[in-house]
Design a protein around this motif. Structure first.
Motif, PDB file in Angstrom:
ATOM      1  N   CYS A 147       6.729   3.080   7.101  1.00 26.97           N
ATOM      2  CA  CYS A 147       7.897   2.726   6.296  1.00 26.97           C
ATOM      3  C   CYS A 147       9.179   3.366   6.807  1.00 26.97           C
ATOM      4  O   CYS A 147      10.255   3.142   6.246  1.00 26.97           O
ATOM      5  CB  CYS A 147       7.660   3.074   4.828  1.00 26.97           C
ATOM      6  SG  CYS A 147       7.177   4.786   4.526  1.00 26.97           S
ATOM      7  N   TYR A 148       9.091   4.141   7.880  1.00 30.10           N
ATOM      8  CA  TYR A 148      10.275   4.648   8.581  1.00 30.10           C
ATOM      9  C   TYR A 148      10.358   4.131  10.012  1.00 30.10           C
ATOM     10  O   TYR A 148      11.155   4.635  10.801  1.00 30.10           O
ATOM     11  CB  TYR A 148      10.294   6.175   8.566  1.00 30.10           C
ATOM     12  CG  TYR A 148      10.827   6.755   7.275  1.00 30.10           C
ATOM     13  CD1 TYR A 148      12.122   7.232   7.170  1.00 30.10           C
ATOM     14  CD2 TYR A 148      10.026   6.815   6.135  1.00 30.10           C
ATOM     15  CE1 TYR A 148      12.609   7.765   5.986  1.00 30.10           C
ATOM     16  CE2 TYR A 148      10.495   7.336   4.941  1.00 30.10           C
ATOM     17  CZ  TYR A 148      11.796   7.810   4.870  1.00 30.10           C
ATOM     18  OH  TYR A 148      12.271   8.322   3.681  1.00 30.10           O
ATOM     19  N   GLY A 149       9.533   3.140  10.370  1.00 36.05           N
ATOM     20  CA  GLY A 149       9.699   2.489  11.657  1.00 36.05           C
ATOM     21  C   GLY A 149       8.516   2.463  12.581  1.00 36.05           C
ATOM     22  O   GLY A 149       8.545   1.787  13.613  1.00 36.05           O
ATOM     23  N   SER A 150       7.442   3.168  12.254  1.00 33.45           N
ATOM     24  CA  SER A 150       6.341   3.318  13.191  1.00 33.45           C
ATOM     25  C   SER A 150       5.418   2.103  13.226  1.00 33.45           C
ATOM     26  O   SER A 150       5.304   1.345  12.264  1.00 33.45           O
ATOM     27  CB  SER A 150       5.506   4.550  12.831  1.00 33.45           C
ATOM     28  OG  SER A 150       4.434   4.728  13.730  1.00 33.45           O
ATOM     29  N   GLU A 151       4.716   1.986  14.360  1.00 30.77           N
ATOM     30  CA  GLU A 151       3.626   1.026  14.516  1.00 30.77           C
ATOM     31  C   GLU A 151       2.302   1.607  14.012  1.00 30.77           C
ATOM     32  O   GLU A 151       1.302   0.896  13.923  1.00 30.77           O
ATOM     33  CB  GLU A 151       3.490   0.639  15.991  1.00 30.77           C
ATOM     34  CG  GLU A 151       2.969   1.734  16.909  1.00 30.77           C
ATOM     35  CD  GLU A 151       3.943   2.895  17.088  1.00 30.77           C
ATOM     36  OE1 GLU A 151       3.478   4.030  17.327  1.00 30.77           O
ATOM     37  OE2 GLU A 151       5.175   2.675  16.962  1.00 30.77           O
ATOM     38  N   ILE A 152       2.277   2.901  13.665  1.00 36.95           N
ATOM     39  CA  ILE A 152       1.061   3.551  13.166  1.00 36.95           C
ATOM     40  C   ILE A 152       0.764   3.048  11.756  1.00 36.95           C
ATOM     41  O   ILE A 152       1.658   2.868  10.933  1.00 36.95           O
ATOM     42  CB  ILE A 152       1.227   5.079  13.188  1.00 36.95           C
ATOM     43  CG1 ILE A 152       1.484   5.557  14.628  1.00 36.95           C
ATOM     44  CG2 ILE A 152      -0.009   5.774  12.624  1.00 36.95           C
ATOM     45  CD1 ILE A 152       1.874   7.021  14.738  1.00 36.95           C
ATOM     46  N   ASP A 153      -0.502   2.848  11.473  1.00 33.78           N
ATOM     47  CA  ASP A 153      -0.936   2.253  10.205  1.00 33.78           C
ATOM     48  C   ASP A 153      -0.935   3.319   9.104  1.00 33.78           C
ATOM     49  O   ASP A 153      -1.800   4.200   9.079  1.00 33.78           O
ATOM     50  CB  ASP A 153      -2.345   1.677  10.391  1.00 33.78           C
ATOM     51  CG  ASP A 153      -2.767   0.787   9.238  1.00 33.78           C
ATOM     52  OD1 ASP A 153      -1.882   0.281   8.526  1.00 33.78           O
ATOM     53  OD2 ASP A 153      -3.984   0.594   9.060  1.00 33.78           O
ATOM     54  N   THR A 154       0.039   3.239   8.199  1.00 35.96           N
ATOM     55  CA  THR A 154       0.131   4.193   7.082  1.00 35.96           C
ATOM     56  C   THR A 154       0.299   3.434   5.764  1.00 35.96           C
ATOM     57  O   THR A 154       1.315   3.574   5.080  1.00 35.96           O
ATOM     58  CB  THR A 154       1.305   5.175   7.289  1.00 35.96           C
ATOM     59  OG1 THR A 154       2.533   4.424   7.437  1.00 35.96           O
ATOM     60  CG2 THR A 154       1.091   6.033   8.519  1.00 35.96           C
ATOM     61  N   PRO A 155      -0.687   2.630   5.385  1.00 33.95           N
ATOM     62  CA  PRO A 155      -0.512   1.783   4.201  1.00 33.95           C
ATOM     63  C   PRO A 155      -0.333   2.558   2.907  1.00 33.95           C
ATOM     64  O   PRO A 155       0.347   2.076   1.986  1.00 33.95           O
ATOM     65  CB  PRO A 155      -1.801   0.957   4.174  1.00 33.95           C
ATOM     66  CG  PRO A 155      -2.804   1.771   4.942  1.00 33.95           C
ATOM     67  CD  PRO A 155      -2.007   2.443   6.012  1.00 33.95           C
ATOM     68  N   ASN A 156      -0.915   3.734   2.797  1.00 36.75           N
ATOM     69  CA  ASN A 156      -0.809   4.479   1.539  1.00 36.75           C
ATOM     70  C   ASN A 156       0.573   5.102   1.364  1.00 36.75           C
ATOM     71  O   ASN A 156       1.141   5.059   0.263  1.00 36.75           O
ATOM     72  CB  ASN A 156      -1.909   5.543   1.496  1.00 36.75           C
ATOM     73  CG  ASN A 156      -3.292   4.911   1.446  1.00 36.75           C
ATOM     74  OD1 ASN A 156      -3.655   4.263   0.477  1.00 36.75           O
ATOM     75  ND2 ASN A 156      -4.047   5.064   2.527  1.00 36.75           N
TER      76      ASN A 156
END
Length: 579
Positions: free
Chosen positions: A51-60
């Motif tokens: 939610c700050y721009g990454s391609e890393i999966d952080t759904p929570n």
């Protein structure tokens, strides 16, 4: 997994003591102070979560942001233990005694231990009726090898926390952490009757999982044992600090994700950040990753470092999801204030990256360690099953027998689009996401908040929402320094907060921000630079020569702060002398 084991314990508790679930859960949220959970990650850049721009999966984390507020100009102190000191006390780090790291440099601002003229969040909230919990990294005392109980005076239980599980030291293996502690006693992860293989992923101890799982445990046990009280919990992850250690199930998700290289990943992040609104394209510059930081010869190894780094963040997000689930399952979600933030910017340290590494041996070459062996080294010499721990180029990160950082080039990607890194007080070293989520009070869903803030504000915020009294005297009559921060509660409703300035100093790197203007310098002898952050947050256009009067004015304000806040002398060495 652990959550099922704890659920069974909680079911039994509810059966024996059915009244224990009623008082807090049945009371209207408006009638009770909120639970407060502060979650901090380690050595991550501003753009490292989705939610700050990454391609890393952080759904929570993304889900918390979607139903909460994202702050775009929130700051830390540029280094791990000073940030922890500021967070815990609501003071700037030197005022709490931790202006540098965990050693005594001969001056009150640099003792390497929390002093007795500050109070922790736990010490403030307990008298207001809160139970207090900590899961994760402590790192605000130099006493990591106590000889007696008196040496533990600045351990978590002695500074207000009812329960503690985590590490006293600041870095270590994720598979065999040093100074692992439950409450006041060191323990071995291989000989822990309360958290064994049946509680772990495929029977493997992994510290990020353990931190999250114990946070879940504290939530569940609190609900069934003392649910008529609110609680404060500090969840202090060590992800994604070096070494790059992760579980293979998480690493597999990112295989090939970084094949395009540093600049392509950074460009994609920059565009996504613009699309999300967390940066202004007119006030930022996507300057290139420094050529002298790029790895060419060992590119397959370098890609693997970032794949593992991403897996570490992914796993942390999974743990945050379990914490949120525990709140929902116990009926505590609606009236819990959750704040997520980071301790410093991406880390350009070269740890474990020197020289060419050796291949893993086909069989163990060292004796197997006993289960009750207490790991005492930040970098273990061997794994528990007898393999030497390896560093160097070509050593593929991830397993327990590796110990490597991800390096300056990937840190530049993490800090998109800001200058510098952990240690420095340019924007790349001090900018952090802040996600605030509180369903019963925060109705600004998915909105961005551009008001500047600092970690010192989180003490003031906790005092505000809890109704606690911040003491003027504590610790047997010691005078307590006043809070430095401002409550963020007005911003929950889109209202402004007023402050004179925000200040920084670490290792001689120093800065002050007043309004949109920031004065910043590298090193104790570095020249002051001046930036209009509203127009140039990437700090590419130094205005110092154009506006000398503003430089002089801001420098005078910073100097007055440094004199009153135990900052001087700048960066004394271990013998208490100025460098």
């Amino acid at each position: 997994m652990l959550r099922f084991r704890f659920a069974a314990i909680c079911f039994a508790a509810a059966t024996i003591c059915p009244h224990s679930t009623a008082t807090a859960a049945d009371r209207a949220p408006s009638e009770q102070p909120p639970n407060i959970i502060y979650i901090m990650s380690d050595d991550m850049g501003y753009s490292d979560i989705g939610c700050y721009g990454s391609e890393i999966d952080t759904p929570n984390l993304n889900a918390l942001a979607d139903k909460g507020i994202r702050y775009t100009q929130f700051y830390n102190t540029a280094r791990c233990c000073p940030t922890r000191a500021s967070l815990l006390t609501g003071l700037y780090p030197h005022q709490a005694g931790i202006g540098h790291m965990m050693n005594d440099r001969g001056y009150d601002g640099y003792r390497g231990d929390l002093n007795r003229n500050c109070v922790t969040l736990a010490e403030v909230l307990k008298p207001a009726g809160y139970r207090t919990y900590l899961s994760g990294k402590w790192h605000v005392t130099k006493q990591i090898r106590p000889q007696n109980e008196a040496d533990k005076q600045n351990w978590p239980r002695q500074r207000g926390f009812d329960r503690f599980y985590g590490t006293i030291h600041g870095a270590g293996s994720f598979f065999d952490p040093n100074t692992l502690t439950r409450d006041n006693q060191y323990l071995s992860p291989a000989d822990d009757p309360e958290y064994g293989p049946e509680d772990q992923t495929n029977g493997t101890f992994y510290y990020t999982d353990a931190i999250a799982d114990h946070a879940v445990r504290f939530i569940n046990e609190h609900h069934f044992e003392t649910g008529d009280q609110p609680f404060f919990m500090y969840v202090s992850f060590t992800a994604a600090h070096w070494p790059m250690h992760a579980l293979e199930k998480d690493i597999a998700k990112y295989k090939g994700k970084y094949d395009a290289g540093y600049d392509a990943v950074r460009a994609a992040r920059y565009q996504k950040m613009i699309d999300l609104g967390v940066i202004d394209p007119n006030a930022t510059t996507n300057f290139p990753v420094p050529e002298n930081s790029k790895e060419v010869e060992f590119w397959e190894w370098e890609k693997r470092n970032m794949e593992v780094y991403a897996a570490m963040i992914d796993n942390m997000d999974q743990g945050i999801g379990r914490i949120v689930d525990a709140l929902r399952d116990t009926g505590q979600f609606e009236n819990t204030l959750i704040c997520f933030f980071q301790d410093n910017g991406g880390c350009a340290e070269n740890y474990g990256r020197g020289g060419k590494g050796v291949d893993r041996a086909e069989a163990a070459t060292l004796p197997t360690l006993p289960e009750d062996y207490l790991q005492g080294d930040m970098q273990p010499k061997q794994t528990r099953d007898g393999f030497p721990v390896r560093t160097g180029k070509g050593v593929m990160a991830g397993p327990a027998d590796t110990y490597i950082g991800y390096g300056r080039a990937w840190a530049t990607v993490s800090n998109t689009p800001f200058r510098e890194y952990k240690h420095w007080v340019h924007e790349g070293g001090i900018s952090t996401p802040l996600i605030v989520h509180w369903p019963s009070k925060v109705t600004r869903h998915g909105e961005l908040e551009h008001t500047p803030g600092h970690l010192v504000d989180l003490m003031a915020t906790a005092v505000d929402v809890s109704g606690a009294d911040y003491p003027s005297v504590f610790h047997g009559g010691n005078r307590i320094k006043p809070m430095e921060g401002k409550s963020l509660v007005p911003t929950f409703e889109g209202k402004p907060i007023e402050r004179e300035a925000i200040y920084w100093e670490h290792e001689g790197n120093r800065a002050i921000r007043v309004g949109d203007f920031k004065l910043v310098a590298k090193g104790a002898k570095g020249k002051w630079e001046l930036y209009n952050i509203a127009a140039d947050r990437s700090e590419q256009h130094d205005l110092a020569d154009e506006q000398p009067e503003r430089v002089e004015s801001l420098a005078a304000i910073w100097q007055a702060y440094a004199e009153r806040a135990d900052v001087l002398p700048l960066n004394p060495n271990k013998n208490g002398k100025k460098k």
